[in-house]
Design a protein around this motif. Structure first.
Motif, PDB file in Angstrom:
ATOM      1  N   GLU A  95       0.416  -0.758  -0.113  1.00 55.81           N
ATOM      2  CA  GLU A  95      -0.225   0.467  -0.345  1.00 55.81           C
ATOM      3  C   GLU A  95       0.743   1.147   0.323  1.00 55.81           C
ATOM      4  OE1 GLU A  95      -4.038   2.200   2.126  1.00 55.81           O
ATOM      5  OE2 GLU A  95      -2.675  -0.106   3.202  1.00 55.81           O
ATOM      6  N   MET A  96       0.931   2.093  -0.813  1.00 58.68           N
ATOM      7  CA  MET A  96       1.436   3.303  -1.140  1.00 58.68           C
ATOM      8  C   MET A  96       1.064   4.394  -1.647  1.00 58.68           C
ATOM      9  SD  MET A  96       4.468   1.619  -4.045  1.00 58.68           S
ATOM     10  CE  MET A  96       5.218   2.876  -3.760  1.00 58.68           C
ATOM     11  N   LYS A  97       1.459   5.487  -1.439  1.00 57.27           N
ATOM     12  CA  LYS A  97       0.787   7.048  -1.265  1.00 57.27           C
ATOM     13  C   LYS A  97       0.378   6.982  -2.922  1.00 57.27           C
ATOM     14  CE  LYS A  97       1.260  11.856  -0.629  1.00 57.27           C
ATOM     15  NZ  LYS A  97       2.258  13.169  -0.409  1.00 57.27           N
ATOM     16  N   LYS A  98      -0.836   7.685  -3.133  1.00 64.86           N
ATOM     17  CA  LYS A  98      -1.256   7.593  -4.541  1.00 64.86           C
ATOM     18  C   LYS A  98      -0.606   8.621  -5.360  1.00 64.86           C
ATOM     19  CE  LYS A  98      -5.197   6.570  -5.348  1.00 64.86           C
ATOM     20  NZ  LYS A  98      -7.365   6.685  -5.211  1.00 64.86           N
ATOM     21  N   SER A  99      -0.279   8.912  -6.105  1.00 67.46           N
ATOM     22  CA  SER A  99       0.672   9.440  -7.381  1.00 67.46           C
ATOM     23  C   SER A  99      -0.259  10.090  -8.592  1.00 67.46           C
ATOM     24  CB  SER A  99       2.239   9.439  -7.295  1.00 67.46           C
ATOM     25  OG  SER A  99       1.817   8.065  -7.957  1.00 67.46           O
ATOM     26  N   ASP A 100       0.238  10.723  -9.438  1.00 63.73           N
ATOM     27  CA  ASP A 100      -0.126  10.202 -11.078  1.00 63.73           C
ATOM     28  C   ASP A 100       0.981   9.772 -11.437  1.00 63.73           C
ATOM     29  OD1 ASP A 100      -1.742  12.485 -10.267  1.00 63.73           O
ATOM     30  OD2 ASP A 100      -0.797  14.164 -10.784  1.00 63.73           O
ATOM     31  N   SER A 101       1.821   8.939 -11.265  1.00 62.13           N
ATOM     32  CA  SER A 101       2.877   8.106 -11.677  1.00 62.13           C
ATOM     33  C   SER A 101       2.912   6.714 -10.708  1.00 62.13           C
ATOM     34  CB  SER A 101       4.141   8.956 -12.346  1.00 62.13           C
ATOM     35  OG  SER A 101       4.588   9.540 -11.194  1.00 62.13           O
ATOM     36  N   PRO A 102       1.810   5.955 -11.141  1.00 63.60           N
ATOM     37  CA  PRO A 102       2.107   4.894 -10.079  1.00 63.60           C
ATOM     38  C   PRO A 102       3.287   3.508 -10.697  1.00 63.60           C
ATOM     39  CG  PRO A 102      -0.160   4.981 -11.182  1.00 63.60           C
ATOM     40  CD  PRO A 102       0.727   6.318 -11.592  1.00 63.60           C
ATOM     41  N   LEU A 103       3.264   3.735 -12.002  1.00 62.26           N
ATOM     42  CA  LEU A 103       4.688   3.076 -12.636  1.00 62.26           C
ATOM     43  C   LEU A 103       5.753   2.845 -12.561  1.00 62.26           C
ATOM     44  CD1 LEU A 103       5.198   1.047 -14.511  1.00 62.26           C
ATOM     45  CD2 LEU A 103       5.158   2.184 -16.808  1.00 62.26           C
ATOM     46  N   THR A 104       5.911   4.399 -12.293  1.00 62.77           N
ATOM     47  CA  THR A 104       7.512   4.930 -11.558  1.00 62.77           C
ATOM     48  C   THR A 104       7.509   4.414 -10.325  1.00 62.77           C
ATOM     49  OG1 THR A 104       7.441   6.890 -13.198  1.00 62.77           O
ATOM     50  CG2 THR A 104       8.751   6.955 -11.053  1.00 62.77           C
ATOM     51  N   ASP A 105       6.391   5.005  -9.835  1.00 64.49           N
ATOM     52  CA  ASP A 105       6.763   4.618  -7.313  1.00 64.49           C
ATOM     53  C   ASP A 105       7.212   2.402  -7.937  1.00 64.49           C
ATOM     54  OD1 ASP A 105       6.076   7.581  -7.626  1.00 64.49           O
ATOM     55  OD2 ASP A 105       3.712   6.576  -6.963  1.00 64.49           O
ATOM     56  N   ALA A 106       5.892   2.537  -8.488  1.00 68.32           N
ATOM     57  CA  ALA A 106       6.333   0.473  -8.434  1.00 68.32           C
ATOM     58  C   ALA A 106       7.256   0.168  -9.067  1.00 68.32           C
ATOM     59  CB  ALA A 106       5.754   0.125  -9.566  1.00 68.32           C
ATOM     60  N   ILE A 107       8.136   1.028 -10.276  1.00 62.02           N
ATOM     61  CA  ILE A 107       9.301   0.416 -10.560  1.00 62.02           C
ATOM     62  C   ILE A 107      10.461   0.900  -9.809  1.00 62.02           C
ATOM     63  CG2 ILE A 107      11.528   0.602 -11.929  1.00 62.02           C
ATOM     64  CD1 ILE A 107       9.105  -1.259 -13.160  1.00 62.02           C
ATOM     65  N   ASN A 108      10.268   1.759  -8.572  1.00 69.35           N
ATOM     66  CA  ASN A 108      11.828   2.708  -8.433  1.00 69.35           C
ATOM     67  C   ASN A 108      11.424   1.557  -6.302  1.00 69.35           C
ATOM     68  OD1 ASN A 108      13.162   5.234  -9.231  1.00 69.35           O
ATOM     69  ND2 ASN A 108      11.098   6.071  -8.640  1.00 69.35           N
ATOM     70  N   ALA A 109      10.324   1.413  -5.952  1.00 68.19           N
ATOM     71  CA  ALA A 109      10.482   0.412  -4.935  1.00 68.19           C
ATOM     72  C   ALA A 109      11.336  -0.778  -5.439  1.00 68.19           C
ATOM     73  CB  ALA A 109       8.605   0.243  -5.124  1.00 68.19           C
ATOM     74  N   ILE A 110      10.706  -1.299  -6.445  1.00 65.84           N
ATOM     75  CA  ILE A 110      11.693  -2.633  -6.882  1.00 65.84           C
ATOM     76  C   ILE A 110      13.076  -2.325  -6.937  1.00 65.84           C
ATOM     77  CG2 ILE A 110      12.367  -4.307  -9.030  1.00 65.84           C
ATOM     78  CD1 ILE A 110       9.249  -4.513  -7.615  1.00 65.84           C
ATOM     79  N   ILE A 111      14.048  -1.124  -7.081  1.00 60.27           N
ATOM     80  CA  ILE A 111      15.068  -1.597  -7.282  1.00 60.27           C
ATOM     81  C   ILE A 111      15.643  -0.937  -5.467  1.00 60.27           C
ATOM     82  CG2 ILE A 111      16.293   0.629  -8.167  1.00 60.27           C
ATOM     83  CD1 ILE A 111      14.775   1.963 -10.252  1.00 60.27           C
ATOM     84  N   ASP A 112      14.276  -0.137  -5.292  1.00 66.31           N
ATOM     85  CA  ASP A 112      15.198   0.035  -3.279  1.00 66.31           C
ATOM     86  C   ASP A 112      15.047  -1.222  -2.832  1.00 66.31           C
ATOM     87  OD1 ASP A 112      15.107   2.898  -4.214  1.00 66.31           O
ATOM     88  OD2 ASP A 112      13.242   2.977  -2.950  1.00 66.31           O
ATOM     89  N   GLY A 113      13.803  -2.157  -3.094  1.00 63.26           N
ATOM     90  CA  GLY A 113      14.198  -3.446  -2.329  1.00 63.26           C
ATOM     91  C   GLY A 113      12.791  -3.620  -1.312  1.00 63.26           C
ATOM     92  N   PRO A 114      12.203  -5.346  -0.469  1.00 61.48           N
ATOM     93  CA  PRO A 114      11.421  -4.696  -0.233  1.00 61.48           C
ATOM     94  C   PRO A 114      11.461  -4.690   1.732  1.00 61.48           C
ATOM     95  CG  PRO A 114      12.681  -7.139  -0.127  1.00 61.48           C
ATOM     96  CD  PRO A 114      13.510  -5.904  -0.897  1.00 61.48           C
ATOM     97  N   LYS A 115       9.952  -4.323   2.290  1.00 61.52           N
ATOM     98  CA  LYS A 115      10.371  -3.837   3.374  1.00 61.52           C
ATOM     99  C   LYS A 115      10.332  -5.045   4.558  1.00 61.52           C
ATOM    100  CE  LYS A 115       7.690   0.044   2.482  1.00 61.52           C
ATOM    101  NZ  LYS A 115       7.006   1.094   2.926  1.00 61.52           N
ATOM    102  N   PRO A 116      11.155  -4.947   5.747  1.00 65.08           N
ATOM    103  CA  PRO A 116      11.254  -5.842   6.609  1.00 65.08           C
ATOM    104  C   PRO A 116      10.102  -6.797   6.735  1.00 65.08           C
ATOM    105  CG  PRO A 116      12.885  -4.248   7.045  1.00 65.08           C
ATOM    106  CD  PRO A 116      11.375  -4.056   6.735  1.00 65.08           C
TER     107      PRO A 116
END
Length: 304
Positions: free
Chosen positions: A192-213
């Motif tokens: 669950e992430m903050k809604k934005s105008d570029s969800p695809l960019t947010d999703a790819i950046n989340a993949i780059i940053d890695g999973p949460k504990p």
């Protein structure tokens, strides 16, 4: 010396002259009276009719008087509006005349009205002076209401902003798990992430940053230091532009395949994306470095 006969003749002539002059004066007066009567005939006739002069004198009113019209607006009606508002003292009018009585009463009424206005002004001034704090407090009430309205508006704005900022979206992210035998497998994570105008960019950046504990035993295989430089979608193809670090993976061929798989599955989780075209520093590359993995054409889930 004139004789007695001559003196008598002279006296007769003088008497005749006086009689002639008197008759002329009477005739002139009659003519004047007649002219006045003719000019004011209607008015005289109406006055005679209204007073009943002939009825009282001879018991019968002449026809021309009977036909006369009595004016509706007589003197009594003309003075009624004034007399209704100003009372005339009969005693004063008898002593000083009607005109003097009217002027005296009019001046008295005017003086009384001016005195009453003066008293009201003095009372009003006194009330304003003695009640000044109360008046100031009354004036401040609209300001307090305005402040309250402003506070309510700010509160509503804050609530709206808060509700907008607290709006979230759920995205499917794909990470990799290393099994006990050393093989790799995908793991789907719903974040669950903050809604934005570029969800695809947010999703790819989340993949780059890695999973949460709290997302379990998984990791990202995207090259260390890699950055997403741009993202766009056209005709169901997502074009993703990465920095040059994406081309080299510290985990070798397995790492390259793993990072491509993570990104393709995450991007195609969006209903508008069917495949991914990879760019390195804005350029098309046929292969990733020396590993020989083809990225010259868009990749879909069927490629893994």
């Amino acid at each position: 010396m004139a004789s007695k006969k001559e003196k008598t003749g002279r006296k007769g002539n003088s008497k005749k002259a006086r009689i002639g002059l008197g008759f002329a004066l009477w005739l002139l007066a009659a003519i004047v009276i007649l002219i006045v009567f003719l000019v004011n005939q209607k008015k005289i006739a109406s006055n005679l009719k209204s007073t009943g002069f002939f009825d009282r004198l001879v018991g019968k009113t002449p026809a021309f008087v009977e036909k006369a019209e009595i004016p509706e607006n007589n003197e009594k009606n003309d003075i009624e509006p004034f007399s209704s508002s100003v009372q005339i003292d009969v005693t004063d009018s008898n002593k000083e005349g009607v005109g003097t009585g009217i002027i005296s009463q009019n001046n008295a009424a005017t003086q009384n009205y001016e005195n009453s206005l003066k008293q009201e002004n003095e009372a009003l001034t006194t009330d304003l002076t003695t009640g000044l704090p109360q008046t100031v407090q009354t004036v401040e009430v609209p300001n307090q209401i305005e402040v309250q309205n402003t506070q309510q508006t700010e509160s509503q704005t804050t609530e709206q902003t808060g509700s907008t900022s607290s709006a979230t979206m759920k995205l499917k992210l794909y990470f990799m798990m290393i099994n006990s035998d050393g093989s790799l497998s995908r793991k789907e994570v719903v974040r669950e992430m903050k809604k934005s105008d570029s969800p695809l960019t947010d999703a790819i950046n989340a993949i780059i940053d890695g999973p949460k504990p709290e997302e379990g035993n998984c990791r990202t295989l995207v090259s260390s230091g890699c950055r997403l430089l741009g993202a766009s979608v056209s005709n169901s193809v997502a074009t993703l532009n990465f920095s040059e670090e994406f081309e080299f993976n510290q985990y070798g061929i397995e790492g390259v395949l793993g990072q491509l798989q993570q990104i393709v599955y995450t991007a195609t989780a969006f209903p508008t994306v069917e495949s991914v075209q990879f760019l390195i520093e804005g350029e098309h590359r046929e292969f990733l470095a020396s590993e020989g993995v083809s990225i010259g054409v868009p990749l879909s889930r069927s490629n893994f």
